[in-house]
Design an enzyme around this catalytic site. Structure first.
Site, PDB file in Angstrom:
ATOM      1  N   LYS A 117       6.453  -0.890 -12.565  1.00 26.12           N
ATOM      2  CA  LYS A 117       6.904   0.498 -12.584  1.00 26.12           C
ATOM      3  C   LYS A 117       7.677   0.832 -13.859  1.00 26.12           C
ATOM      4  CE  LYS A 117       6.618   1.279  -7.655  1.00 26.12           C
ATOM      5  NZ  LYS A 117       6.157  -0.074  -7.224  1.00 26.12           N
TER       6      LYS A 117
HETATM    7  C1  PLP Z   1       4.993  -0.262  -6.435  1.00 28.76           C
HETATM    8  C2  PLP Z   1       4.386  -1.610  -6.420  1.00 28.76           C
HETATM    9  C3  PLP Z   1       3.046  -1.810  -5.995  1.00 28.76           C
HETATM   10  C4  PLP Z   1       2.182  -0.677  -5.481  1.00 28.76           C
HETATM   11  O1  PLP Z   1       1.807   0.206  -6.511  1.00 28.76           O
HETATM   12  P1  PLP Z   1       1.208   1.649  -6.153  1.00 28.76           P
HETATM   13  O2  PLP Z   1       1.151   2.355  -7.458  1.00 28.76           O
HETATM   14  O3  PLP Z   1       2.189   2.287  -5.210  1.00 28.76           O
HETATM   15  O4  PLP Z   1      -0.126   1.457  -5.542  1.00 28.76           O
HETATM   16  C5  PLP Z   1       2.518  -3.090  -6.074  1.00 28.76           C
HETATM   17  N1  PLP Z   1       3.260  -4.131  -6.487  1.00 28.76           N
HETATM   18  C6  PLP Z   1       4.549  -3.990  -6.895  1.00 28.76           C
HETATM   19  C7  PLP Z   1       5.311  -5.188  -7.312  1.00 28.76           C
HETATM   20  C8  PLP Z   1       5.155  -2.723  -6.870  1.00 28.76           C
HETATM   21  O5  PLP Z   1       6.434  -2.602  -7.256  1.00 28.76           O
END
Ligand code: PLP
Length: 472
Positions: A117
């Protein structure tokens, strides 16, 4: 580029016009009016670019109402080796050659909070500050987190002007590492509020504050949730980057496997494909919360209740519905806003809709979409397998991606699995898999002994509002 709503009920707006907003006024999600197509010559030119150059090339197609020099400066400040650990920003490692085609990991988690993120959120921090200063206004970001999103937002917004972050987290329910990461921040514009309750209590409080429109407006309350369009477009960049790293010419294809929760990450892959990236398969990998696996196998989209949502060892994928999915369905239905609106009316009324057997549903398969889900035991086996085979320790989310990816590898087509977090964030499951906990990267050792600063609060709405009002 103008932006419209997936439900067809919004006057078109510019990029900066949608940047700070949430849902469109008609309840839909904001999408670009058209998705730009890139030709072979452009792809060839992009192939030689650094991450920051490529990010600018892609973002400038979508953010055309920001002066291009300013956009370039923000992108250059964001995607540095200092912040993301290497000049490649999202480096690839080869896990295995093999007759089933090469399998790569693309490392998306070398940013400040060790999860993917950061790649979008760090840019968002720059973009938000830029627009807020220009328009001479403030934004008070209010959010609830059980870990990854909250910390990524705080690390993106810390020290930024005209912005504060009020982040609610369930007291004592995050991992030690996550707690230390958030609560050790001393920046005066960051407020960590530990709620005496569970994550749903935190989320309910955020929703309650947001539905008090007068308070929301007076205190300039906003969010940075995963439906923010700028986050999606920032994520498009690393699909191109991964493609260039795994191929030598534009007539080659690759497949991607994406550990999926709210469908933000894999939506970015879909956009990249629509722009012209040569993609064979897009593998949507879920955990036991298999809402999306069910959809891609059957056409039935059936949201779950909170009680039906499993708590798993890949918690960032524990979702009951996928908030970005509507953008994909909009494309699937040939961008017919009225039909999207009626499908989501069905979701509101009956908790589901079914596209099974329709011509539109088959389009998902022809676009390369495949899916699968994993169990806890499979993720643990997968972590052990790749530790033994390639001396690499992956986290539980990435393990989910790798487990599902195995079903869809094909000779001659590299499979790139997105590594969404570092193993150190989920040490307990790693211990279960390999008998020892992974060390965090050197810069993070000692994090847990730093002084922590947070406010403990009962789940009391009036108290929360008073806390915010006293600081805004
Ligand atoms: C947020 C997250 C996901 C999921 O991603 P999306 O964009 O919501 O599909 C997967 N793995 C990790 C480690 C995350 O922080």
């Amino acid at each position: 580029m103008r932006y419209i709503s997936t439900r067809g009920g919004m006057e078109p707006l510019s990029f900066t016009g949608v940047l700070l907003g949430g849902l469109a006024p008609d309840g839909g999600l904001v999408v670009p009016e058209q998705i730009p197509r890139v030709d072979d010559a452009t792809l060839q030119q992009w192939r030689g670019q650094t991450y920051a150059e490529l990010a600018f090339s892609i973002l400038s197609l979508y953010c055309d109402d920001i002066p291009q020099d300013d956009l370039r400066a923000m992108v250059d400040r964001t995607y540095t080796a200092k912040t993301f650990g290497s000049p490649e920003i999202t480096p690839l490692t080869l896990l295995e050659e093999g007759p089933a085609g090469p399998l790569y990991l693309e490392h998306l988690s070398h940013g400040p909070t060790l999860a993917f993120k950061d790649l979008a959120m760090q840019l968002l921090g720059q973009l938000f500050e830029y627009v807020l200063l220009k328009e001479d206004r403030w934004l008070n970001v209010l959010g609830a987190t059980s870990g990854d999103t909250g910390s990524a937002a705080e690390y993106a917004m810390r020290g930024k002007r005209n912005m504060r972050v009020f982040m609610l987290s369930p007291d004592g329910r995050m991992s030690r590492f996550q707690r230390a990461q958030m609560y050790s921040l001393q920046d005066p514009n960051i407020f960590n509020i530990a709620i005496d309750g569970v994550f749903d209590d935190c989320q309910d409080m955020v929703k309650a504050v947001s539905s008090d429109l007068a308070f929301k407006q007076r205190r300039s309350i906003g969010t940075v949730n995963s439906i923010n369009w700028a986050r999606v477009v920032a994520q498009v960049v690393y699909y191109f980057k991964g493609y260039f790293a795994a191929t030598t010419a534009n007539d080659q294809q690759v497949s991607f496997a994406v550990p999926t929760g709210n469908f933000g990450n894999v939506l970015a892959a879909h956009i990249a494909r629509m722009m012209g990236l040569p993609v064979a398969k897009l593998v949507v990998a879920t955990n036991e919360n298999d809402v999306l696996d069910e959809f891609f196998k059957t056409g039935l989209y059936r949201v779950r209740s909170n009680a039906q949502t499993h708590e798993t060892s890949s918690p960032s994928m524990d979702i009951s519905k996928a908030s970005n999915f509507e953008r994909f369905v909009f494309d699937l239905l040939d961008r017919d806003g009225a039909r999207v609106a009626s499908l989501w009316q069905m979701v509101d009324a009956h908790g589901e809709f079914d596209l099974g057997g329709t011509r539109e549903f088959h389009r998902a398969e022809s676009w390369g979409f495949r899916s699968g889900s994993s169990s806890h035991a499979q993720r643990i086996d997968t972590i052990r397998h790749w530790r033994d085979k390639a001396s690499i320790v992956v986290d539980t989310h990435t393990a989910d991606g790798l487990a599902v990816a195995q079903q869809y590898r094909e000779a001659g087509v590299p499979m790139i699995c997105m590594q969404t977090a570092q193993a150190a964030k989920f040490a307990e499951s790693i211990r279960e898999a390999i008998g020892e906990e992974p060390l965090p990267p050197p810069a993070y050792r000692g994090l847990e002994s730093l002084v922590q600063r947070y406010t403990l609060m009962p789940a009391d709405l009036a108290l929360l509002k008073r806390f915010i009002a006293a600081r805004t």
